[in-house]
Design an enzyme around this catalytic site. Sequence first.
Site, mmCIF file in Angstrom:
data_model
loop_
_atom_site.group_PDB
_atom_site.id
_atom_site.type_symbol
_atom_site.label_atom_id
_atom_site.label_comp_id
_atom_site.label_asym_id
_atom_site.label_seq_id
_atom_site.Cartn_x
_atom_site.Cartn_y
_atom_site.Cartn_z
ATOM 1 N N LYS A 14 0.821 -1.215 0.000
ATOM 2 C CA LYS A 14 0.000 0.000 0.000
ATOM 3 C C LYS A 14 0.861 1.273 0.000
ATOM 4 C CE LYS A 14 -3.975 -2.274 2.170
ATOM 5 N NZ LYS A 14 -5.012 -2.161 3.213
ATOM 6 N N TYR B 118 -12.350 -2.834 -3.710
ATOM 7 C CA TYR B 118 -12.906 -2.798 -2.354
ATOM 8 C C TYR B 118 -14.440 -2.782 -2.362
ATOM 9 C CZ TYR B 118 -8.303 -2.251 -0.210
ATOM 10 O OH TYR B 118 -7.021 -2.471 0.240
HETATM 11 P P1 CMP Z 1 -7.353 -4.854 3.395
HETATM 12 O O1 CMP Z 1 -6.801 -6.193 3.712
HETATM 13 O O2 CMP Z 1 -6.749 -4.078 2.282
HETATM 14 O O3 CMP Z 1 -8.918 -5.009 3.126
HETATM 15 C C1 CMP Z 1 -9.868 -4.021 3.413
HETATM 16 C C2 CMP Z 1 -9.252 -2.833 4.080
HETATM 17 O O4 CMP Z 1 -10.155 -1.962 4.698
HETATM 18 C C3 CMP Z 1 -8.372 -3.321 5.220
HETATM 19 O O5 CMP Z 1 -7.226 -3.935 4.705
HETATM 20 C C4 CMP Z 1 -8.143 -2.040 5.989
HETATM 21 O O6 CMP Z 1 -7.082 -1.275 5.454
HETATM 22 C C5 CMP Z 1 -9.447 -1.314 5.743
HETATM 23 N N1 CMP Z 1 -10.287 -1.358 6.933
HETATM 24 C C6 CMP Z 1 -10.942 -2.412 7.434
HETATM 25 N N2 CMP Z 1 -11.637 -2.045 8.548
HETATM 26 C C7 CMP Z 1 -11.390 -0.727 8.717
HETATM 27 C C8 CMP Z 1 -11.815 0.212 9.677
HETATM 28 N N3 CMP Z 1 -12.635 -0.137 10.693
HETATM 29 N N4 CMP Z 1 -11.366 1.476 9.550
HETATM 30 C C9 CMP Z 1 -10.567 1.824 8.524
HETATM 31 N N5 CMP Z 1 -10.137 0.967 7.577
HETATM 32 C C10 CMP Z 1 -10.542 -0.303 7.676
#
Ligand code: CMP
Length: 133
Positions: free
Chosen positions: A10, A50
């Site tokens: 990222k 996403y």
């Molecule tokens: P990732 O594995 O990229 O998949 C979804 C992403 O959403 C996760 O990593 C986090 O970076 C983000 N994410 C999940 N939950 C939250 C949250 N409560 N607040 C902010 N970002 C989140």
Amino acid sequence: MIEQSLVLIKPEAVSRGLIGEIVGRFEARQFRIVAMKMQTLSRDVAETHYGEHKGKSFFEGLVTYIISGSVVALVVESPEVVSMIRLMVGATNSAVALPGTIRGDLAQSIAENVIHASDSPESAQREIKLFFS
Ligand code: CMP
């Protein structure tokens, strides 16, 4: 069975100079890196990637963050690689990610958590098409 996983390093990890540290961990486990591409994601690609989080409170911030700088997309191949990488990556929330995991060692928050890895072989194929088409 040989599997592939899509990994995204990222934006904050790229700007902190952590590409080598992260790729090195996969190479040390003898995973094969079969593709690697640095890119800045379009809003469309980020929202598709996403899509399952659309409607959640953090969705807009997540998309804005992931398009804020360069990411590195990797395709990593090995037997059982999806579950192995998920263990290496650690918990989504860096506050509870165990030491020794990538997030437990390197991440600073749940929003800026260094890395994304596919959660199933099926997601991996969908994500590989999205980032390498
Ligand atoms: P990732 O594995 O990229 O998949 C979804 C992403 O959403 C996760 O990593 C986090 O970076 C983000 N994410 C999940 N939950 C939250 C949250 N409560 N607040 C902010 N970002 C989140």
